[in-house]
Design an enzyme around this catalytic site. Structure first.
Site, PDB file in Angstrom:
ATOM      1  N   GLU A 117       0.505  -0.922   0.168  1.00  0.00           N
ATOM      2  CA  GLU A 117      -0.413  -0.226  -0.478  1.00  0.00           C
ATOM      3  C   GLU A 117       0.946   1.151  -0.200  1.00  0.00           C
ATOM      4  O   GLU A 117       1.650   0.717   0.381  1.00  0.00           O
ATOM      5  CB  GLU A 117      -0.534   0.448   1.610  1.00  0.00           C
ATOM      6  CG  GLU A 117      -1.691  -0.691   1.300  1.00  0.00           C
ATOM      7  CD  GLU A 117      -2.134  -1.398   3.092  1.00  0.00           C
ATOM      8  OE1 GLU A 117      -2.359  -0.437   3.915  1.00  0.00           O
ATOM      9  OE2 GLU A 117      -2.827  -2.350   3.026  1.00  0.00           O
ATOM     10  N   LYS A 119       2.226   4.941   1.231  1.00  0.00           N
ATOM     11  CA  LYS A 119       2.079   5.435   2.602  1.00  0.00           C
ATOM     12  C   LYS A 119       1.949   6.410   2.550  1.00  0.00           C
ATOM     13  O   LYS A 119       2.884   7.555   2.699  1.00  0.00           O
ATOM     14  CB  LYS A 119       3.739   5.030   3.223  1.00  0.00           C
ATOM     15  CG  LYS A 119       4.125   5.354   4.664  1.00  0.00           C
ATOM     16  CD  LYS A 119       5.239   5.167   5.448  1.00  0.00           C
ATOM     17  CE  LYS A 119       5.743   5.339   6.890  1.00  0.00           C
ATOM     18  NZ  LYS A 119       5.442   6.132   7.308  1.00  0.00           N
ATOM     19  N   ASP A 121       1.281  10.246   4.029  1.00  0.00           N
ATOM     20  CA  ASP A 121       2.516  11.091   4.132  1.00  0.00           C
ATOM     21  C   ASP A 121       1.602  12.592   5.526  1.00  0.00           C
ATOM     22  O   ASP A 121       0.679  13.696   5.134  1.00  0.00           O
ATOM     23  CB  ASP A 121       3.189  11.660   4.198  1.00  0.00           C
ATOM     24  CG  ASP A 121       4.382  12.335   4.900  1.00  0.00           C
ATOM     25  OD1 ASP A 121       4.157  12.235   6.322  1.00  0.00           O
ATOM     26  OD2 ASP A 121       5.200  13.224   4.414  1.00  0.00           O
ATOM     27  N   TYR A 226      -6.791   2.146   6.521  1.00  0.00           N
ATOM     28  CA  TYR A 226      -5.864   0.673   5.654  1.00  0.00           C
ATOM     29  C   TYR A 226      -5.766  -0.295   7.373  1.00  0.00           C
ATOM     30  O   TYR A 226      -5.294  -1.589   6.628  1.00  0.00           O
ATOM     31  CB  TYR A 226      -4.148   1.452   5.443  1.00  0.00           C
ATOM     32  CG  TYR A 226      -3.454   1.797   6.705  1.00  0.00           C
ATOM     33  CD1 TYR A 226      -3.551   1.726   7.676  1.00  0.00           C
ATOM     34  CD2 TYR A 226      -3.282   3.401   6.219  1.00  0.00           C
ATOM     35  CE1 TYR A 226      -3.122   2.760   8.771  1.00  0.00           C
ATOM     36  CE2 TYR A 226      -2.830   4.554   7.208  1.00  0.00           C
ATOM     37  CZ  TYR A 226      -2.757   3.962   8.832  1.00  0.00           C
ATOM     38  OH  TYR A 226      -2.169   4.285   9.769  1.00  0.00           O
ATOM     39  N   LYS A 313      11.096   3.493   3.154  1.00  0.00           N
ATOM     40  CA  LYS A 313      10.859   4.450   2.974  1.00  0.00           C
ATOM     41  C   LYS A 313      11.247   5.422   1.743  1.00  0.00           C
ATOM     42  O   LYS A 313      12.586   5.148   1.605  1.00  0.00           O
ATOM     43  CB  LYS A 313      11.166   5.573   4.247  1.00  0.00           C
ATOM     44  CG  LYS A 313      10.222   5.614   5.749  1.00  0.00           C
ATOM     45  CD  LYS A 313       9.612   6.031   5.392  1.00  0.00           C
ATOM     46  CE  LYS A 313       8.885   7.262   6.401  1.00  0.00           C
ATOM     47  NZ  LYS A 313       9.689   7.462   8.266  1.00  0.00           N
ATOM     48  N   CYS A 407      10.053  50.177   5.271  1.00  0.00           N
ATOM     49  CA  CYS A 407       9.948  49.504   4.501  1.00  0.00           C
ATOM     50  C   CYS A 407      10.835  49.763   2.805  1.00  0.00           C
ATOM     51  O   CYS A 407      11.468  51.110   3.099  1.00  0.00           O
ATOM     52  CB  CYS A 407       8.362  50.396   3.162  1.00  0.00           C
ATOM     53  SG  CYS A 407       8.455  49.736   1.917  1.00  0.00           S
ATOM     54  N   CYS A 410       9.348  52.145  -0.049  1.00  0.00           N
ATOM     55  CA  CYS A 410       9.087  53.956   0.265  1.00  0.00           C
ATOM     56  C   CYS A 410       9.635  54.404   1.532  1.00  0.00           C
ATOM     57  O   CYS A 410       9.730  55.369   1.824  1.00  0.00           O
ATOM     58  CB  CYS A 410       7.969  53.809  -0.056  1.00  0.00           C
ATOM     59  SG  CYS A 410       6.859  52.848   1.641  1.00  0.00           S
ATOM     60  N   CYS A 425       4.131  47.011   4.862  1.00  0.00           N
ATOM     61  CA  CYS A 425       3.751  48.641   4.601  1.00  0.00           C
ATOM     62  C   CYS A 425       3.005  49.559   4.818  1.00  0.00           C
ATOM     63  O   CYS A 425       1.971  48.935   3.904  1.00  0.00           O
ATOM     64  CB  CYS A 425       4.626  49.160   3.910  1.00  0.00           C
ATOM     65  SG  CYS A 425       4.910  50.174   2.756  1.00  0.00           S
ATOM     66  N   CYS A 430       2.875  53.678  -1.799  1.00  0.00           N
ATOM     67  CA  CYS A 430       4.766  52.896  -1.705  1.00  0.00           C
ATOM     68  C   CYS A 430       4.379  52.644  -3.339  1.00  0.00           C
ATOM     69  O   CYS A 430       3.731  51.490  -3.534  1.00  0.00           O
ATOM     70  CB  CYS A 430       4.343  51.634  -0.899  1.00  0.00           C
ATOM     71  SG  CYS A 430       5.889  50.504  -1.550  1.00  0.00           S
TER      72      CYS A 430
HETATM   73  S1  IVH Z   1       0.238   0.606   8.815  1.00  0.00           S
HETATM   74  C1  IVH Z   1       0.771  -1.399  13.663  1.00  0.00           C
HETATM   75  N1  IVH Z   1      -0.452   1.343   6.236  1.00  0.00           N
HETATM   76  O1  IVH Z   1       3.070   5.032   8.532  1.00  0.00           O
HETATM   77  C2  IVH Z   1       0.830  -0.071  12.482  1.00  0.00           C
HETATM   78  N2  IVH Z   1       0.214   2.861   8.009  1.00  0.00           N
HETATM   79  O2  IVH Z   1       5.344   3.912  10.764  1.00  0.00           O
HETATM   80  C3  IVH Z   1       0.251   0.073  11.190  1.00  0.00           C
HETATM   81  N3  IVH Z   1       0.953   4.744   7.520  1.00  0.00           N
HETATM   82  O3  IVH Z   1       1.522   4.975  12.073  1.00  0.00           O
HETATM   83  C4  IVH Z   1       0.687   0.822  10.331  1.00  0.00           C
HETATM   84  N4  IVH Z   1       0.315   4.539   5.229  1.00  0.00           N
HETATM   85  O4  IVH Z   1       0.562   6.674  10.448  1.00  0.00           O
HETATM   86  C5  IVH Z   1      -0.157   1.306   7.306  1.00  0.00           C
HETATM   87  N5  IVH Z   1      -0.829   2.088   4.142  1.00  0.00           N
HETATM   88  C6  IVH Z   1      -0.601   2.408   5.387  1.00  0.00           C
HETATM   89  C7  IVH Z   1      -0.222   3.630   6.223  1.00  0.00           C
HETATM   90  C8  IVH Z   1       0.182   3.805   7.104  1.00  0.00           C
HETATM   91  C9  IVH Z   1       1.186   5.215   5.546  1.00  0.00           C
HETATM   92  C10 IVH Z   1       1.566   5.446   8.345  1.00  0.00           C
HETATM   93  C11 IVH Z   1       0.688   4.972   9.956  1.00  0.00           C
HETATM   94  C12 IVH Z   1       1.853   4.566  10.797  1.00  0.00           C
HETATM   95  C13 IVH Z   1       2.718   5.419   9.907  1.00  0.00           C
HETATM   96  C14 IVH Z   1       4.096   3.513  10.474  1.00  0.00           C
END
Ligand code: IVH
Length: 665
Positions: A117, A119, A121, A226, A313, A407, A410, A425, A430
């Protein structure tokens, strides 16, 4: 009222609630609305009226009750019955292989399936449903307890208040803000002198932790789910789990896949390395999970994280460069913004030379000195930002930067108004502000005067040819040719562009005049309501704020604008030059779209779906909710989703909002 009557009302209320929930889901989760915004509002209004009239039929889980309540003093704490742990990280393909080797060793299996999946942010949250009803939600906090942010989560339209089944379960996911929404939010905050957010994640975290739910409701929060916390479902794989969440009408990221073995995982991770830049939201990696849930349980957890999952990551796009100097920029409203001039670096494919430092507090917080080596990246993958100073690289020759007390353009005092992070300003004459005002007036979305960019605007000012936007229309070719580096052809073009701009509708003129807080949308609403500059200039606060979406702040700014001594002479010059002061009536539009079918996908900046639909229909066209071979145009807004793919497959012409604007104007 008889028992039968009240039963009838109850039935109608139930139908309305179900319908509203269904349309909410189609719009906010599937991005496939079936009805117009006006039709949706009508359903909501009917429900509201019935609930008001029959208080005995009110229900805290009604779709009318998403936003509400007084601001809190602080959040309550909620305990996580199942801890919310973090994930172990993998920073390289070797780390991924190590992870797979460990899983193989512990499980005794040679071949196994992984589920990948994206991740997201953002900020981890947990939502608790009891017998199908959304009861409470919290932040992750320290993993064992978090903050009760239920009222803010209720404002996110993607979260159903009621599930299709009466199940009790805890779902977990990530709240986030789209890159473009983040940019828009920050632009507005900068304009209002508020602190800007460093990146979309901080913006999401700050919004979800707002103590006033009415403010949280205005933030463009979204989420993807998720995983599960406490539950008693009988599921066998992660793939099935996400399918189940989908079935429960919860928002699940469509970009997910099953991988047979770690080699396929590696390929998936490689694909998203570049593809991630095309997403409307930020991801910082790929989460790899053992697909089989029984096996997940068998593998269990270490003190900090599960053994069955890992977060791959992506290295953040960060570079080290040098701050060559810090200069200040004066905006058209007088905001004085410090800007770092950087030794050029390439970030996400473009060369970065400047980065806004926003305000003096930020420079002090980050301890930035002129000459410092700094780490830079792009916030929301768009906006260059200085992250931190590399102190080890200091030579001792770095110099402190001081915000000017006056400023630089001016010389008037640069004042920091209370509650604002920025200095301003306040001198309306100006030069720097005037030049910025000219540039804004001429910009594409305002009066669209080609050839009038910052360099020309500055020359016009410096050569005493123009003092305000009204003077632009009294320029002639000779004046322009007298300017350095202005060829005869360019001069003629500019005069023609100015002439052409006189016919713009009032909304563009209003936006171009740069009235505080009046963006494109407010300008359009004002122009449509009042139709002429004269009527608008006489409108009272009450009349102005009668318009939905025009609040007291805009109302006051508009009134103030027409009262200010400097305004009248400028408007007179524009009027005498023959600049159009009226908004064409929408009904007057011809049948230019006769026989044409439009489909809208994704969010538009200037219009609600309903307004966009009205624009098409007024011109004799049709709007459909799905793409087919008969579709003439797909208008792709932000985050256009699957309709875009379909349109491309069928060879339907895809246009963006700017092109749509051209078609309707
Ligand atoms: S699974 C038991 N799936 O990433 C941990 N986490 O460093 C289950 N996150 O705390 C987490 N997308 O905030 C999971 N598809 C995804 C995610 C995800 C973002 C974040 C989540 C978690 C952190 C892990």
């Amino acid at each position: 009222m008889t028992k039968e009557d009240i039963n009838q009302v109850r039935e109608r209320i139930e139908i309305l609630r179900r319908e509203i929930d269904r349309h909410n889901y189609r719009y906010h989760v599937l991005d496939q609305p079936e009805i117009s915004d006006a039709e949706f509002d009508e359903l909501l209004r009917e429900l509201q009226q019935l609930e008001e009239k029959y208080p005995q039929l009110q229900d805290p889980d009604s779709p009318t009750r998403r936003v509400g309540g007084e601001p809190l003093a602080s959040f309550e704490t909620l305990e996580h019955k199942v801890p919310m742990l973090g994930l172990d990280n993998a920073f390289s393909e070797e780390d991924l292989i190590d992870f797979a080797d460990r899983v193989k060793r512990l499980s005794g299996l040679e071949e196994l399936d992984y589920f990948c999946e994206l991740k997201i942010d953002g900020l981890a949250v947990s939502l608790q449903y009891e017998e199908g009803l959304f009861k409470r939600g919290s932040t992750r906090g320290d993993g064992y307890s978090g903050e009760d942010i239920t009222r803010n989560l209720r404002t996110i339209r993607q979260i159903p208040l009621k599930l299709p089944e009466e199940v009790s379960l805890e779902v977990r996911g990530e709240v986030y803000i789209n890159k473009k929404d983040f940019e828009k939010l920050n632009r507005r905050r900068e304009e209002e002198g508020l602190m800007v957010f460093a990146n979309p994640r901080n913006a999401a975290a700050g919004s979800v932790r707002q103590l006033d739910p009415r403010l949280a409701a205005k933030r463009p929060l979204k989420l993807f789910l998720y995983g599960l916390g406490q539950h008693n479902l009988n599921l066998s794989t992660q793939e099935e789990l996400l399918g189940y969440l989908d079935k429960m009408k919860l928002p699940v990221n469509p970009n997910r896949t099953i991988c047979r073995g770690i080699d396929e995982v590696r390929d998936y991770v490689r694909i998203w390395q570049d593809k991630k830049l095309e997403l409307p939201y930020e991801i910082d990696g790929v989460v790899v999970k053992v697909n089989n849930l029984a096996l997940q349980q068998e593998l269990g957890f270490t003190a900090r994280s599960p053994r069955w999952a890992i977060a791959y990551k992506y290295p953040p796009e960060e570079k080290v460069t040098r701050v060559l100097d810090i200069e200040v920029n004066i905006g058209r409203t007088g905001t004085i913004t410090p800007v770092a001039l950087l030794e050029p670096v390439t970030l996400s494919g473009t060369t970065v030379r400047r980065a806004s430092l926003h305000n003096e507090d930020l420079i002090i917080d980050k301890g930035i000195l002129i000459g410092d080596s700094v780490v830079v990246h792009k916030a929301g993958e768009i906006i260059p930002e200085v992250l931190k100073v590399v102190e080890d690289k200091r030579s001792g020759t770095e110099k402190e930067f001081r915000m000017p007390a006056n400023c630089p353009s001016c010389g008037s005092e640069a004042i920091r108004l209370s509650g604002e992070a920025a200095r301003r300003c306040l001198n309306p004459s100006c030069p720097a502000q005037l030049v910025e005002k000219l540039v804004h007036f001429a910009s594409r979305r305002a009066m669209d005067i080609e050839g009038l960019g910052p360099a020309v605007a500055e020359m016009l000012y410096n050569h005493d040819l123009v003092r305000d936007v009204g003077d632009l229309y009294y320029l002639n070719t000779e004046d322009l040719i007298s300017l350095p580096r202005m060829a005869e052809k360019s001069a003629e073009n500019l005069i023609n562009a100015l002439e052409k701009s006189k016919d713009n509708p009032l909304r563009r003129l209003l936006f171009g005049l740069g009235i505080r807080f009046v963006g494109e949308k407010a300008a359009r609403l004002l122009a449509e309501r009042f139709e002429t500059m004269d009527r608008l200039s006489e409108a009272s606060q009450e009349e102005l704020t009668e318009i939905d979406e025009i609040g007291p702040k805009i109302g006051e700014a508009v009134e103030q604008f027409f009262k200010t001594d400097e305004t009248d002479p400028v408007l007179e010059k524009l009027r005498k030059a023959g600049v159009n002061f009226t908004e064409p009536k929408l009904q007057a539009a011809s049948n230019v779209f006769e026989g044409k079918t439009f489909v809208f996908s994704g969010a538009l900046n200037d219009y609600t779906r309903d307004q966009a639909k009205a624009l098409v229909e007024e011109r004799g066209g049709q709007v459909s909710s799905s793409v087919s071979k008969k579709t003439d145009y797909l208008v792709a807004g932000d985050d256009p989703g699957s309709k875009l793919d379909k349109a491309e497959k069928l060879g339907v012409e895809v246009i963006d909002e700017a092109q749509f604007n051209v078609l309707v104007s």
